[in-house]
Design an enzyme around this catalytic site. Structure first.
Site, PDB file in Angstrom:
ATOM      1  N   HIS A   1       3.791   4.672   2.873  1.00 35.81           N
ATOM      2  CA  HIS A   1       4.827   4.512   3.796  1.00 35.81           C
ATOM      3  C   HIS A   1       6.342   5.075   3.130  1.00 35.81           C
ATOM      4  CE1 HIS A   1       1.936   1.558   5.630  1.00 35.81           C
ATOM      5  NE2 HIS A   1       1.908   1.084   4.592  1.00 35.81           N
TER       6      HIS A   1
ATOM      7  N   HIS B   1      -0.228   0.462   9.826  1.00 34.66           N
ATOM      8  CA  HIS B   1      -1.350   0.938   9.128  1.00 34.66           C
ATOM      9  C   HIS B   1      -2.364   1.112  10.546  1.00 34.66           C
ATOM     10  CE1 HIS B   1       0.055  -2.291   6.380  1.00 34.66           C
ATOM     11  NE2 HIS B   1      -0.013  -1.098   5.679  1.00 34.66           N
TER      12      HIS B   1
ATOM     13  N   GLY C   1       0.750  -1.263   0.026  1.00 33.35           N
ATOM     14  CA  GLY C   1       0.150   0.021  -0.026  1.00 33.35           C
ATOM     15  C   GLY C   1       0.838   1.241  -0.013  1.00 33.35           C
TER      16      GLY C   1
END
Lengths: 357, 208
Positions: free
Chosen positions: A57, A219, A54
């Site tokens: 980051h 997350h 995802g």
């Protein structure tokens, strides 16, 4: 929500366009679907190191594409795994004929999508292995959960394996190195504040002004406990001692078996750190914590590792695997041998890490 | 019988239902996951919706497989491979038919469920979409075996789905991101189970 964005739906594309404009000498962004490769194209005869996950980051993973580190990276939506078609296209674009090693952080979505991608690439005749990274010791058991999450070790592994690929390791040897490094690394994170994904506009989790969460994931996954905020020394001691005293950890991870031609579960046990071990120490910001505070963490961490008889041979300090604007940090200790140290020192030239060239 | 036109309106209704419930699913996912389930499912079915015209000439198997490939390449997260596999296995089972008997409808749902279990390794009781799909498939199989009409069987299955969703509330999550909460996942409704129920409801709506 206060963010430097235009429309939330355009965030990923626009930020990739920015990366392309800034680093055209290092990388090339593909937009349909999204993936990032090295500017020079595939490296002939070397195993291609591919990762992804995802977005949110940064600099991981796109910022680690370049000489001495990744050959390609696949950015997903914010905090959402990328999709198999992206990974499949990235593998095709990065393969230099020696196969592809996918570095996969242990999240349910990432693991399943990378498995489907590996199956697609193998159907094209590309040799692919997936090695799953699971170093977050805040997760104690793997039987009743999705297992330990992939966090800080990922950055160190991408650097060391990237150097090993440049050195000419074949797919089997590189996979073995990657697996060993994963077993040698342990991390723990903590958060002082939450973070807001552009798509939602709301904090990912609620946390009081005087609270912290110990053992948080990247997350905002819950950790070990919610506590009143403490001093940096107390927080650092709690995290470092937990990492050092972490018990042997056994779980099963899926890898491709080239003999049987199917996914097999491999049982692996990580042994605890012991006196005299050489380690790379990595103090990471979750995005919102300034580097100055990371040095406050490093100070106390080094005192504790010293007391336990661990020898810090190299270190990395800064925001490398972040959670948007979250305030907090993570600590990673990874046991290394002389060959791994040499690979760590080897030249790297990426937007996120640069030395020795 | 479930005709090809029903399948097309089902797929279209899935998009509408997921658009209506986008915020709701994301809110459920904020409590125990990573706050993206509604957005991800909506993005996937929106893509299906945009490509809807290209499905018109296909048989039932090809329609479902095409939906699967779009979901796999646009949803992301865990839901992409799971719902992708669900529709892929359904489509494979349906084959090149233009209409399905009630028994065949139960069979394609069974194939979809088995695909999800194979990909995600979840079992009933793990607080996942399997906790809705399992009672739904069992209810469908029981009712078509008893000779009930397709509408009656799906009405019953919707009730089973509703109960399945409610039954996830007291469970402790053992798969996916919610599993990290352990005991703290109790008392929350599972978002994946909820979207599975919505997809079944969309099928029911397409038959009225």
């Amino acid at each position: 929500m206060k963010k430097l964005i235009n429309k939330p739906d355009d965030v990923i594309r626009e930020q990739l366009e920015g990366m392309q404009a800034a680093h055209a000498d290092l990388l090339k962004v593909n937009y349909e679907p999204f993936y990032i490769t090295r500017a020079g194209g595939p490296v002939k005869g070397k195993v291609a190191l591919v990762s992804g996950g995802g977005s949110g980051h940064e600099p991981m993973h796109g910022g680690f594409v370049g000489h001495g580190m990744l050959h390609a990276a696949c950015p997903g939506e914010v905090f959402t795994s990328p999709t198999p078609d992206q990974m499949h296209e990235a593998a095709k674009a990065a393969d230099g004929g020696a196969g592809v090693l996918n570095i996969v952080k242990n999240y349910t979505g990432d693991v399943m999508n990378f498995e489907m991608a590996a199956e697609l690439a193998m159907a094209d005749g590309i040799k692919v292995q997936n090695i799953v990274i699971d170093d977050d010791i805040a997760v104690k058991d793997s039987l009743y959960t999705a297992g330990r999450r992939g966090v800080g070790s990922t950055v160190l592994i991408e650097k060391i394996c990237g150097a090993a690929s440049e050195k000419g390791y074949d797919l089997e040897k590189l996979s073995a190195l990657c697996r060993t490094l994963n077993q040698n690394g342990r991390s723990m994170g903590m958060a002082l504040t939450s973070c807001i994904t552009p798509g939602n506009g709301e904090p990912s989790f609620e946390i009081g002004d005087d609270e912290m969460e110990i053992g948080i994931g990247i997350h905002g996954e819950p950790g070990i406990k919610r506590d009143k905020i403490k001093s940096v020394d107390e927080i650092t001691e709690m995290m470092t001692v937990s990492i050092i005293e972490d018990k042997p950890y056994t779980r099963k991870l899926k890898e491709w078996d080239f003999g049987k031609n199917e996914w097999v579960e491999r049982e692996l046990t990580d042994e605890p750190l012991k006196k005299g071990d050489k380690v790379i120490a990595f103090v990471n910001s979750m995005g919102g914590t300034p580097v100055s505070e990371l040095y406050g963490v490093y100070r106390k961490m080094a005192q504790i590792t010293d007391k336990f008889g661990l020898k810090i041979v190299r270190n990395l300090i800064g925001p490398y695997i972040t959670s948007l604007e979250m305030q907090g940090c993570s600590i990673t200790l990874m046991k290394v041998d002389d060959e791994m140290i040499k690979l760590w020192d080897a030249p790297v030239y990426t937007p996120g890490l640069k030395w020795g060239k | 019988m479930l005709k090809k036109d029903h399948v097309l309106s089902w797929i279209n209704r899935c998009y509408e239902v997921l658009e209506e419930n986008r915020q709701y699913l994301t809110k459920l996912d904020t409590a125990i996951g990573d706050a993206d389930h509604g957005n991800n499912m909506h993005r996937g079915f929106k893509k299906v919706h945009i490509q809807f015209e290209t499905l018109q000439d296909k048989d039932i198997g090809a329609i479902l497989k095409s939906v699967a490939m779009t979901l796999i390449s646009s949803v992301g997260g865990a839901s992409g491979p799971l719902y992708g596999t669900f529709f892929l296995q359904m489509g494979t089972k349906a084959g090149s038919k233009e209409e399905l008997s009630p028994k065949e409808v139960a069979q394609i749902w069974r194939a979809g469920l088995e695909g999800v279990k194979m990909r995600g390794k979840a079992e009933p009781g793990d607080k996942t979409m399997v906790d809705v799909l399992t009672p739904v498939v069992e209810s469908l199989e029981r009712d078509v075996e008893a000779g009930k009409s397709l509408v009656e069987a799906i009405d019953q299955a919707v009730e089973a789905a509703e109960k399945g969703v409610q039954d996830t509330i007291p469970l402790i999550a053992r798969k996916g991101r919610a599993s990290y909460l352990g005991e703290r996942s109790k008392g929350h409704q599972d978002p994946g189970a909820t979207s599975s129920k919505l997809i079944l409801q969309a099928l029911r709506d397409s038959l009225s």
